[in-house]
Every structure is written in structure tokens, then in C-alpha cells.
Design an enzyme around this catalytic site. Structure first.
Site, PDB file in Angstrom:
ATOM      1  CB  SER A  69      -0.084  -2.436  -5.512  1.00 31.78           C
ATOM      2  OG  SER A  69      -0.620  -2.828  -4.879  1.00 31.78           O
ATOM      3  CE1 TYR A  74      -2.047   0.781  -3.964  1.00 29.96           C
ATOM      4  CE2 TYR A  74      -0.594   1.865  -2.840  1.00 29.96           C
ATOM      5  CZ  TYR A  74      -0.892   0.820  -2.830  1.00 29.96           C
ATOM      6  OH  TYR A  74      -0.200  -0.299  -2.051  1.00 29.96           O
TER       7      TYR A  74
HETATM    8  P1  NAP Z   1       4.148   1.813   5.076  1.00 22.17           P
HETATM    9  O1  NAP Z   1       4.244   1.021   5.922  1.00 22.17           O
HETATM   10  O2  NAP Z   1       2.763   2.538   5.272  1.00 22.17           O
HETATM   11  O3  NAP Z   1       5.450   2.759   5.354  1.00 22.17           O
HETATM   12  C1  NAP Z   1       5.675   3.714   4.156  1.00 22.17           C
HETATM   13  C2  NAP Z   1       6.769   4.774   4.572  1.00 22.17           C
HETATM   14  O4  NAP Z   1       6.887   5.604   3.610  1.00 22.17           O
HETATM   15  C3  NAP Z   1       6.922   4.968   5.146  1.00 22.17           C
HETATM   16  O5  NAP Z   1       7.849   5.320   5.987  1.00 22.17           O
HETATM   17  C4  NAP Z   1       6.210   6.622   5.004  1.00 22.17           C
HETATM   18  O6  NAP Z   1       7.096   7.596   6.004  1.00 22.17           O
HETATM   19  C5  NAP Z   1       6.894   7.174   3.623  1.00 22.17           C
HETATM   20  N1  NAP Z   1       6.089   8.106   2.555  1.00 22.17           N
HETATM   21  C6  NAP Z   1       5.047   7.788   2.698  1.00 22.17           C
HETATM   22  N2  NAP Z   1       5.501   9.602   1.994  1.00 22.17           N
HETATM   23  C7  NAP Z   1       6.351   9.422   2.059  1.00 22.17           C
HETATM   24  C8  NAP Z   1       7.411  10.838   1.583  1.00 22.17           C
HETATM   25  N3  NAP Z   1       6.353  11.718   1.159  1.00 22.17           N
HETATM   26  N4  NAP Z   1       8.372  10.933   1.585  1.00 22.17           N
HETATM   27  C9  NAP Z   1       9.443   9.854   2.059  1.00 22.17           C
HETATM   28  N5  NAP Z   1       8.647   8.827   2.768  1.00 22.17           N
HETATM   29  C10 NAP Z   1       7.626   8.531   2.554  1.00 22.17           C
HETATM   30  O7  NAP Z   1       3.766   1.238   3.771  1.00 22.17           O
HETATM   31  P2  NAP Z   1       4.063  -0.255   3.277  1.00 22.17           P
HETATM   32  O8  NAP Z   1       3.628  -1.514   3.365  1.00 22.17           O
HETATM   33  O9  NAP Z   1       5.700  -0.880   3.672  1.00 22.17           O
HETATM   34  O10 NAP Z   1       4.652  -0.271   1.669  1.00 22.17           O
HETATM   35  C11 NAP Z   1       5.854   0.326   1.242  1.00 22.17           C
HETATM   36  C12 NAP Z   1       5.571   0.450  -0.180  1.00 22.17           C
HETATM   37  O11 NAP Z   1       4.718  -1.281  -0.928  1.00 22.17           O
HETATM   38  C13 NAP Z   1       4.201   1.328  -0.928  1.00 22.17           C
HETATM   39  O12 NAP Z   1       4.492   1.341  -2.333  1.00 22.17           O
HETATM   40  C14 NAP Z   1       3.132   0.212  -0.858  1.00 22.17           C
HETATM   41  O13 NAP Z   1       2.351   0.849  -1.494  1.00 22.17           O
HETATM   42  C15 NAP Z   1       3.903  -0.694  -1.550  1.00 22.17           C
HETATM   43  N6  NAP Z   1       2.954  -2.448  -1.200  1.00 22.17           N
HETATM   44  C16 NAP Z   1       2.499  -2.647  -0.217  1.00 22.17           C
HETATM   45  C17 NAP Z   1       2.069  -3.623   0.063  1.00 22.17           C
HETATM   46  C18 NAP Z   1       1.465  -4.112   1.527  1.00 22.17           C
HETATM   47  O14 NAP Z   1       0.357  -5.073   1.187  1.00 22.17           O
HETATM   48  N7  NAP Z   1       2.057  -3.766   2.852  1.00 22.17           N
HETATM   49  C19 NAP Z   1       1.410  -4.014  -0.620  1.00 22.17           C
HETATM   50  C20 NAP Z   1       1.794  -3.883  -2.186  1.00 22.17           C
HETATM   51  C21 NAP Z   1       2.858  -3.013  -1.817  1.00 22.17           C
HETATM   52  P3  NAP Z   1       6.471   8.141   7.312  1.00 22.17           P
HETATM   53  O15 NAP Z   1       6.308   7.263   8.027  1.00 22.17           O
HETATM   54  O16 NAP Z   1       6.902   9.438   8.056  1.00 22.17           O
HETATM   55  O17 NAP Z   1       4.145   8.545   6.434  1.00 22.17           O
HETATM   56  C1  GCO Z   2      -4.966  -2.506   0.138  1.00 21.37           C
HETATM   57  C2  GCO Z   2      -4.026  -3.037   0.447  1.00 21.37           C
HETATM   58  C3  GCO Z   2      -3.498  -3.118  -1.191  1.00 21.37           C
HETATM   59  C4  GCO Z   2      -2.068  -3.902  -0.241  1.00 21.37           C
HETATM   60  C5  GCO Z   2      -0.825  -4.131  -2.348  1.00 21.37           C
HETATM   61  C6  GCO Z   2      -1.487  -4.689  -2.237  1.00 21.37           C
HETATM   62  O1  GCO Z   2      -5.971  -1.767   0.879  1.00 21.37           O
HETATM   63  O2  GCO Z   2      -6.200  -2.806  -1.372  1.00 21.37           O
HETATM   64  O3  GCO Z   2      -3.334  -1.933   1.010  1.00 21.37           O
HETATM   65  O4  GCO Z   2      -3.465  -1.870  -1.894  1.00 21.37           O
HETATM   66  O5  GCO Z   2      -1.542  -2.913   0.134  1.00 21.37           O
HETATM   67  O6  GCO Z   2      -0.814  -2.441  -2.430  1.00 21.37           O
HETATM   68  O7  GCO Z   2      -1.104  -5.758  -3.830  1.00 21.37           O
END
Ligand code: NAP
Ligand code: GCO
Length: 267
Positions: free
Chosen positions: A148, A161
């Protein structure tokens, strides 16, 4: 001359994307399928796995889904055994499953802190530890940790986080250091701000219909002037999962529209 583009193919590879019912994980998995991989995913409940299977099937993807809480080592090991029996030894692992809790640190309970660390840092350790022996036997492997911007920067209310994602950056480098000799490459993807359910609260319209202040803030901080989409990350994911990245190890590739390079638009 060898056809260079073949290096980007995932034909015949088994790719496990954790937490890939929707969101970024779903984006990685669908791209892997298009690149020729056999896709495997997991989620916490059968309902969510069924929802994911339906979504993949609608795209013509024959994904395999398993109920598995990635923080539970017994479940992870049992799931991996099923994957190896039913699909094959895992060639590519994406540690994507993740949660966030946006709470001021002094208001956060230790239990809330531990929940975030458990999913975002302990689970990538647990799942990586499970798949590495099979990769060593196979003579190759790819592990992609979803880091992230918070692997580099902090902000209010995301202490657990950021600590987890900072740790995940170093776990990425350590897996590289410890297992690179077995032809295992472990790299990270650092998405910027991406429009998924995880960030939906930061983009909600205000009661008067105006933009969420954080939405405006991110657009001003991003040279691209927009939030990313899961599709923006697919090329990097396929690249890091493919033979084309065999000499890249321990790196975090930030796919952030330029945020980390930019001081932000002048007010
Ligand atoms: P999301 O929409 O919240 O999806 C997260 C997924 O992880 C969901 O399918 C959730 O399942 C699953 N999950 C959570 N806890 C779990 C567990 N204990 N065992 C198995 N599955 C689990 O998140 P996202 O935005 O797609 O993000 C995916 C990854 O990218 C995360 O690691 C997040 O930190 C990272 N990320 C996201 C962003 C962003 O801006 N969106 C940016 C940087 C990094 P449930 O629905 O059943 O809870
Ligand atoms: C927040 C956001 C971020 C993004 C991502 C950025 O609350 O600042 O959720 O953490 O998810 O990780 O790279």
C-alpha cells in the site's frame, strides 16, 4: 528470434489469490485467467465463495473457490492440500486479503489493532510459509504481496494498517532474501487510492450531494487526477506473476497514479 511475449503468459500456472471474491483480488484473478492461469481464490464464508464463483463464471472463468480464513494456519494448510489435490501445486500466490480499521490510534483497542495486523501481516506470513515448500520442489514460484502507499506513508486513523503494510514490505524483502536462491521471486504491488468497497467510505457523497472531502483531497494529490480502478493494477500483477519478471525480486511496484511522487496541486 524467441517470441518475447511468451514470457508474459501464465499458461499452465496455478495462481491462488487470497480474498478475491471482489475488489482488487478479483481484478488480479480475472487478469491471470486471461493470461492462461488456473485461478484459485478463497474467502471467509461459503456465501462469499459462491458469490465469487458466480462472478467468475459470468466471465467464463472456471475458478476454484475455497472457504478459508487466511489468519488460521490450520485452515490455510488444509486449503492448500485441497488445492494441490484438485488443481495442482501453487505457482503464483497473491497475498491480497486485507482489512482496514480507520480509528484514531489512542481510541483503537488492542483487539482492533491485532485484527488488522492478523489479516494484513500475519496472514501473508502464514500463506507464504505454506506455499513455499511446494514452490521449492517445483523449482520456481512467485509471491506477490499487496502492500500500500501506507507501506511508505502514514496518515491519521490508519496506524494498524500502516504498521502492517510497512511490515509487509519488509516481509516481501525477506522472502526474497531467504528464498531467491530457489528461483522464488517475492515482490509487492503498492496500489494508490483505488475505487473498491474498502475505500467506498472515503468517496461517499455528502448529505448535500457534494464530494467527500477525502475524495477531493485524493484527486488533488494524484497527478492522474482520479482514483485508480482494479483494471489499472492488472498489467503489473500479470507481469510480476510471469517469467518476464524472473530477475525482479524484493521490489514494491507502486501503481498509484503518481501520488508518491507529487507534493499535491496548489490550492
Ligand atoms: P476489499 O474490497 O475490502 O476486499 C478485501 C477482500 O479480502 C474481501 O474479499 C474480504 O472478504 C477478504 N478478506 C478479509 N479478511 C479475510 C480473511 N481473514 N480471510 C480471507 N479473506 C479475507 O479490499 P480491496 O480494496 O480489494 O483491497 C485488497 C487488498 O489491497 C487489501 O490487502 C488492501 O489492503 C490492499 N489495498 C487496497 C487499496 C485500495 O485503495 N482499495 C490500496 C492499497 C492496497 P470478506 O468480504 O469476506 O470480508
Ligand atoms: C485509507 C485508504 C488507504 C488505501 C490504500 C492506499 O484509508 O487511507 O483505505 O489505506 O486503502 O492502502 O494505498
Amino acid at each position: 528470434m524467441e517470441d518475447f511475449t511468451k514470457k508474459f503468459s501464465l499458461a499452465g500456472k496455478v495462481a491462488w489469490v487470497t480474498g478475491a471474491t471482489y475488489g482488487l483480488g478479483f481484478g488480479y484473478a480475472t487478469a491471470f485467467a486471461q493470461a492462461g492461469a488456473k485461478v484459485v481464490f478463497n474467502d471467509i464464508s461459503q456465501d462469499k465463495v459462491d458469490m465469487g464463483l458466480k462472478a467468475y463464471a459470468e466471465l467464463g472463468i472456471d475458478a476454484k473457490g475455497y472457504v478459508c480464513d487466511v489468519t488460521n494456519e490450520e485452515q490455510v494448510q488444509a486449503t492448500l492440500k485441497k488445492i494441490e489435490e484438485e488443481v495442482g501445486v501453487v505457482d503464483v500466490l497473491v497475498n491480497n486479503a486485507g482489512i482496514i480499521k480507520r480509528i484514531p490510534m489512542t481510541d483503537m483497542t488492542v483487539e482492533q489493532w491485532r485484527q488488522v495486523i492478523d489479516v494484513d501481516l500475519n496472514a501473508p506470513f502464514i500463506v507464504s510459509k505454506a506455499v513455499i515448500p511446494g514452490m521449492i520442489k517445483k523449482g520456481h514460484g512467485k509471491i506477490i504481496n499487496i502492500c500500500s502507499m501506507m507501506s511508505e506513508l502514514g496518515r491519521e486513523t490508519v496506524s494498524a494498517y500502516a504498521a502492517a503494510k510497512g511490515g509487509l514490505k519488509m516481509l516481501t524483502r525477506n522472502i526474497c532474501s531467504e528464498y531467491g536462491a530457489y528461483n522464488i521471486q517475492c515482490n509487492g504491488i503498492g496500489p494508490g487510492y483505488i475505487a473498491t468497497p474498502q475505500t467506498a467510505p472515503l468517496r461517499e457523497k455528502q448529505p448535500d450531494g457534494s464530494m467527500h472531502p477525502f475524495d477531493s483531497f485524493i484527486r488533488a494529490k494524484t497527478p492522474a487526477g482520479r482514483w485508480g480502478t482494479p483494471e489499472d493494477l492488472q498489467g503489473t500483477a500479470v507481469f510480476l506473476a510471469s517469467d518476464a519478471s524472473d530477475f525482479i525480486n524484493g521490489q514494491i511496484i507502486y501503481v498509484d497514479g503518481g501520488i508518491l511522487a507529487y507534493i499535491g496541486k496548489q490550492p
